[in-house]
Design an enzyme around this catalytic site. Structure first.
Site, PDB file in Angstrom:
ATOM      1  N   SER A 137       2.679  41.730  13.324  1.00  0.00           N
ATOM      2  CA  SER A 137       1.793  42.005  14.463  1.00  0.00           C
ATOM      3  C   SER A 137       2.652  42.547  15.586  1.00  0.00           C
ATOM      4  O   SER A 137       3.881  42.404  15.556  1.00  0.00           O
ATOM      5  CB  SER A 137       1.131  40.689  14.892  1.00  0.00           C
ATOM      6  OG  SER A 137       0.592  40.770  16.194  1.00  0.00           O
ATOM      7  N   TYR A 150       1.334  31.608  17.039  1.00  0.00           N
ATOM      8  CA  TYR A 150       1.105  32.883  16.364  1.00  0.00           C
ATOM      9  C   TYR A 150       2.303  33.813  16.573  1.00  0.00           C
ATOM     10  O   TYR A 150       2.813  34.415  15.622  1.00  0.00           O
ATOM     11  CB  TYR A 150      -0.176  33.525  16.909  1.00  0.00           C
ATOM     12  CG  TYR A 150      -0.596  34.803  16.223  1.00  0.00           C
ATOM     13  CD1 TYR A 150      -1.128  34.778  14.930  1.00  0.00           C
ATOM     14  CD2 TYR A 150      -0.475  36.039  16.847  1.00  0.00           C
ATOM     15  CE1 TYR A 150      -1.520  35.946  14.298  1.00  0.00           C
ATOM     16  CE2 TYR A 150      -0.865  37.214  16.219  1.00  0.00           C
ATOM     17  CZ  TYR A 150      -1.396  37.162  14.949  1.00  0.00           C
ATOM     18  OH  TYR A 150      -1.783  38.319  14.314  1.00  0.00           O
TER      19      TYR A 150
HETATM   20  P1  NDP Z   1      -9.250  38.731   8.341  1.00  0.00           P
HETATM   21  O1  NDP Z   1      -9.688  37.430   8.914  1.00  0.00           O
HETATM   22  O2  NDP Z   1     -10.259  39.676   7.845  1.00  0.00           O
HETATM   23  O3  NDP Z   1      -8.191  38.496   7.199  1.00  0.00           O
HETATM   24  C1  NDP Z   1      -7.430  37.332   7.041  1.00  0.00           C
HETATM   25  C2  NDP Z   1      -7.336  37.056   5.565  1.00  0.00           C
HETATM   26  O4  NDP Z   1      -6.409  36.000   5.339  1.00  0.00           O
HETATM   27  C3  NDP Z   1      -8.682  36.635   4.979  1.00  0.00           C
HETATM   28  O5  NDP Z   1      -8.988  37.439   3.865  1.00  0.00           O
HETATM   29  C4  NDP Z   1      -8.474  35.178   4.605  1.00  0.00           C
HETATM   30  O6  NDP Z   1      -9.161  34.868   3.401  1.00  0.00           O
HETATM   31  C5  NDP Z   1      -6.964  35.115   4.396  1.00  0.00           C
HETATM   32  N1  NDP Z   1      -6.448  33.776   4.644  1.00  0.00           N
HETATM   33  C6  NDP Z   1      -6.422  33.078   5.796  1.00  0.00           C
HETATM   34  N2  NDP Z   1      -5.913  31.860   5.588  1.00  0.00           N
HETATM   35  C7  NDP Z   1      -5.623  31.776   4.261  1.00  0.00           C
HETATM   36  C8  NDP Z   1      -5.101  30.758   3.425  1.00  0.00           C
HETATM   37  N3  NDP Z   1      -4.758  29.552   3.896  1.00  0.00           N
HETATM   38  N4  NDP Z   1      -4.935  31.044   2.113  1.00  0.00           N
HETATM   39  C9  NDP Z   1      -5.267  32.234   1.621  1.00  0.00           C
HETATM   40  N5  NDP Z   1      -5.778  33.243   2.336  1.00  0.00           N
HETATM   41  C10 NDP Z   1      -5.964  32.993   3.652  1.00  0.00           C
HETATM   42  O7  NDP Z   1      -8.382  39.423   9.507  1.00  0.00           O
HETATM   43  P2  NDP Z   1      -7.312  40.607   9.471  1.00  0.00           P
HETATM   44  O8  NDP Z   1      -7.559  41.522   8.341  1.00  0.00           O
HETATM   45  O9  NDP Z   1      -7.266  41.141  10.840  1.00  0.00           O
HETATM   46  O10 NDP Z   1      -5.929  39.800   9.251  1.00  0.00           O
HETATM   47  C11 NDP Z   1      -4.998  40.114   8.235  1.00  0.00           C
HETATM   48  C12 NDP Z   1      -3.591  39.940   8.780  1.00  0.00           C
HETATM   49  O11 NDP Z   1      -3.372  40.886   9.812  1.00  0.00           O
HETATM   50  C13 NDP Z   1      -3.289  38.573   9.384  1.00  0.00           C
HETATM   51  O12 NDP Z   1      -2.011  38.145   8.965  1.00  0.00           O
HETATM   52  C14 NDP Z   1      -3.292  38.852  10.879  1.00  0.00           C
HETATM   53  O13 NDP Z   1      -2.474  37.960  11.590  1.00  0.00           O
HETATM   54  C15 NDP Z   1      -2.742  40.263  10.885  1.00  0.00           C
HETATM   55  N6  NDP Z   1      -3.002  41.011  12.103  1.00  0.00           N
HETATM   56  C16 NDP Z   1      -4.294  41.242  12.518  1.00  0.00           C
HETATM   57  C17 NDP Z   1      -4.530  41.951  13.671  1.00  0.00           C
HETATM   58  C18 NDP Z   1      -5.915  42.211  14.187  1.00  0.00           C
HETATM   59  O14 NDP Z   1      -6.041  42.585  15.363  1.00  0.00           O
HETATM   60  N7  NDP Z   1      -6.964  42.087  13.400  1.00  0.00           N
HETATM   61  C19 NDP Z   1      -3.416  42.488  14.454  1.00  0.00           C
HETATM   62  C20 NDP Z   1      -2.104  42.225  13.899  1.00  0.00           C
HETATM   63  C21 NDP Z   1      -1.930  41.512  12.769  1.00  0.00           C
HETATM   64  P3  NDP Z   1      -9.920  33.458   3.201  1.00  0.00           P
HETATM   65  O15 NDP Z   1     -10.499  33.066   4.517  1.00  0.00           O
HETATM   66  O16 NDP Z   1     -10.934  33.754   2.146  1.00  0.00           O
HETATM   67  O17 NDP Z   1      -8.868  32.517   2.716  1.00  0.00           O
END
Ligand code: NDP
Length: 252
Positions: A137, A150
């Site tokens: 990020s 975070y």
């Molecule tokens: P989403 O919430 O769509 O994606 C997060 C994903 O992580 C989900 O598919 C969720 O699946 C999975 N996840 C969360 N916790 C767990 C767990 N314990 N085990 C397995 N899977 C898990 O958001 P984003 O696509 O935005 O996020 C993806 C990544 O991008 C993250 O690491 C986030 O920090 C990073 N990011 C996002 C930004 C933004 O502005 N959106 C900016 C910078 C970085 P499920 O709930 O089914 O487990």
């Protein structure tokens, strides 16, 4: 079809940034394992392409990760592209952050990336080429107020790829980090109701507040992170190693 025949694994591949990357890899020929905790979300995403394969896996659970990735590799081969994307983003003032909040964030964003990379690397033979990408990020390269755990995890995963790029230097494997600004996904959308209440604005007003965190003052779209990941996976990026790619509309 640059990635035909390769097995790719994308954690958190059922939604948002991970789904975008997984789908692009499937279109490029890879057999893609997408993981997450929600079976319904994974099934909906997997229906988008015949080369997307759902696997329930909780990245905070060591056995789930090790057994899940080993089982996926038994079906589809060594993990030649690994995207450690699963993550959570929760915030609040540092003084009110509990140890449980802190540990939950570390367990998901930091332990999850460690376990994912270690289990994926274990599937590779000594001469297998591979691309390992972690989704960090802008909070990995600068501090964000009200998001200290975070920020720490996103800095931590950059340490992970930098260290691994040195440790595996003699092997044809690269380790890099994507550092997006605010992307229009569930993580951002989930913050809108709170902002609407706090600042007495409509949904667009709340989006505008978040978008101010990006230098060009608009939310990123998922395809912008997909494009960067696909370039890191391409043959042309084979000498890009241990790097952070900032995608945030300007200098962070
Ligand atoms: P989403 O919430 O769509 O994606 C997060 C994903 O992580 C989900 O598919 C969720 O699946 C999975 N996840 C969360 N916790 C767990 C767990 N314990 N085990 C397995 N899977 C898990 O958001 P984003 O696509 O935005 O996020 C993806 C990544 O991008 C993250 O690491 C986030 O920090 C990073 N990011 C996002 C930004 C933004 O502005 N959106 C900016 C910078 C970085 P499920 O709930 O089914 O487990």
């Amino acid at each position: 079809m640059e990635h035909a025949g390769k097995h790719a694994l994308v954690t958190g591949g059922g939604s948002g940034i991970g789904k975008g990357i997984a789908l692009a890899l499937a279109h490029a020929g890879a057999e893609v394992t997408i993981t997450g905790r929600r079976a319904d979300t994974l099934a909906t995403a997997a229906a988008l392409h015949p080369r997307l394969n759902a696997l329930e896996m909780d990245v905070t659970d060591e056995a789930s990760v090790r057994e899940g990735i080993a089982a996926a590799a038994a079906l589809r081969g060594p993990v030649r592209i690994c995207v450690a994307n699963a993550g959570i983003a929760e915030g609040g003032p540092f003084a009110q952050t509990t140890l449980a909040d802190w540990r939950h964030m570390m367990a998901t964003n930091l332990d999850g990336a460690f376990l994912t990379f270690q289990a994926a690397l274990a599937t590779l033979g000594d001469d297998d080429a591979a691309r390992m990408i972690v989704v960090s990020s802008i909070a990995g390269v600068r501090g964000l107020k009200n998001a200290i755990p975070y920020t720490v995890t996103k800095h931590g995963v950059i340490g992970l790829i930098r260290g691994l790029s040195e440790e595996y230097m003699r092997r044809p494997i690269t380790f890099n980090a994507l550092c997006p600004g605010y992307v229009d996904t569930a993580i951002v959308r989930g913050q809108l109701p709170g902002l609407m209440r706090r600042f007495d604005v409509d949904e667009q007003g709340a989006i505008d507040i978040i978008a101010k965190g990006n230098r060009h003052r608009r939310l990123l779209q998922v395809d912008e992170t997909t494009g960067a990941a696909m370039w890191l996976c391409s043959d042309a990026a084979r000498s890009v190693n241990g790097q952070t790619i900032e995608i945030s509309g300007g200098q962070v």
